[in-house]
Enzyme design. Structure first.
Site, PDB file in Angstrom:
ATOM      1  N   ASN A 198     -62.371 -29.811 -20.902  1.00 20.20           N
ATOM      2  CA  ASN A 198     -61.147 -30.530 -21.236  1.00 20.20           C
ATOM      3  C   ASN A 198     -61.018 -31.722 -20.291  1.00 20.20           C
ATOM      4  OD1 ASN A 198     -60.707 -28.035 -22.566  1.00 20.20           O
ATOM      5  ND2 ASN A 198     -58.500 -28.332 -22.394  1.00 20.20           N
TER       6      ASN A 198
HETATM    7 CA    CA Z   1     -56.189 -24.512 -24.504  1.00 26.13          CA
END
Ligand code: CA
Ligand code: CTP
Length: 228
Positions: free
Chosen positions: A34
């Site tokens: 991420n």
């Molecule tokens: Ca997540």
């Protein structure tokens, strides 16, 4: 209450913080991750330490320094982050600010995945990572007294945050509006709504350092009320 300079309202408490992304290897040269700078989680760890807490910070790979006065454990993957978090228990307060990769490659390849020359794309089976916040929120023996998570949402912020509060067994969720128009991703500011079982409190847009300070104040207030 605004903390007075030199006040140490979290003295005697162990605060456990996660921060940064996790990196999930695909092969020796590639990973899934991420976007996360670690700025918010690291700021919270630093603020808790300044407030007198013993702080354990479990951090994924970030480009920022370890905060002063904090025991920092460096990990790469979600599974390593969970292991380090469990090893740090017991904790009084857990603040899960990491942007954990939701999935990892089902199998990590020993050799670099190569293009085959035809333009065909190799399949990449994924499996879900363990949920670290939910593991603490639902811990049978060592649940921290106060379990706090984040929710990064681009839409339906309150509904999604309330659903996460329930599904993960958390006490508080700091819901962070990361829709592109806010421009907060990777930046120094956050737009937070504090979501608890008693309601939703919008905070003005403020720096990640200010978010950290306000969160520590809220924790200190709560400790005061519970008499610990
Ligand atoms: Ca997540
Ligand atoms: N979290 C975690 N472990 C995971 C995934 C999330 O501890 N494997 C924590 C995050 O640190 C955060 C909270 O759960 O405190 C919410 O993370 P978020 O990504 O917003 O929620 P998810 O439950 O993963 O849902 P989704 O990404 O599908 O919105």
């Amino acid at each position: 209450a605004i903390l007075k300079p030199g006040a140490r309202p979290l003295a005697g408490h162990h605060v456990l913080v996660t921060s940064g992304p996790t990196h999930e290897p695909i092969d020796p040269v590639r990973y899934i991750a991420n976007r996360s700078s670690g700025k918010q989680g690291h700021a919270i760890a630093a603020a808790a330490a300044r407030a007198g807490a013993r702080v354990t910070l479990v951090s994924g790979p970030v480009a920022i320094p370890d905060p002063p006065g904090v025991t920092t454990v460096h990990v790469e993957t979600a599974r390593q982050m969970l292991e380090a978090v469990e090893a740090a228990l017991p904790a009084d307060i857990a603040i899960m600010a990491a942007a954990v990769a939701d999935w990892r490659a089902a199998e990590e390849l020993d050799a670099k995945l190569k293009k085959d020359g035809t333009g065909a794309v190799a399949p990449l089976p994924l499996v879900q990572n363990p949920d670290i916040l939910a593991t603490l929120g639902r811990h049978h023996t060592l649940r921290p007294d106060l379990v706090i998570g984040f929710a990064a949402e681009t839409n339906d912020l309150k509904a999604h945050a309330e659903a996460k509060l329930r599904s993960k067994g958390a006490d508080w969720i700091l819901a962070n509006d990361v829709s592109p128009e806010t421009g907060v991703m990777g930046g120094d500011d956050n737009t937070i709504h504090l979501v608890t079982t008693s309601g939703v409190e919008p905070w003005p847009k403020m720096t990640k350092t200010e978010v950290a300070a306000r969160l520590v104040e809220r924790i200190a207030d709560r400790l005061g009320k519970s008499g610990s």
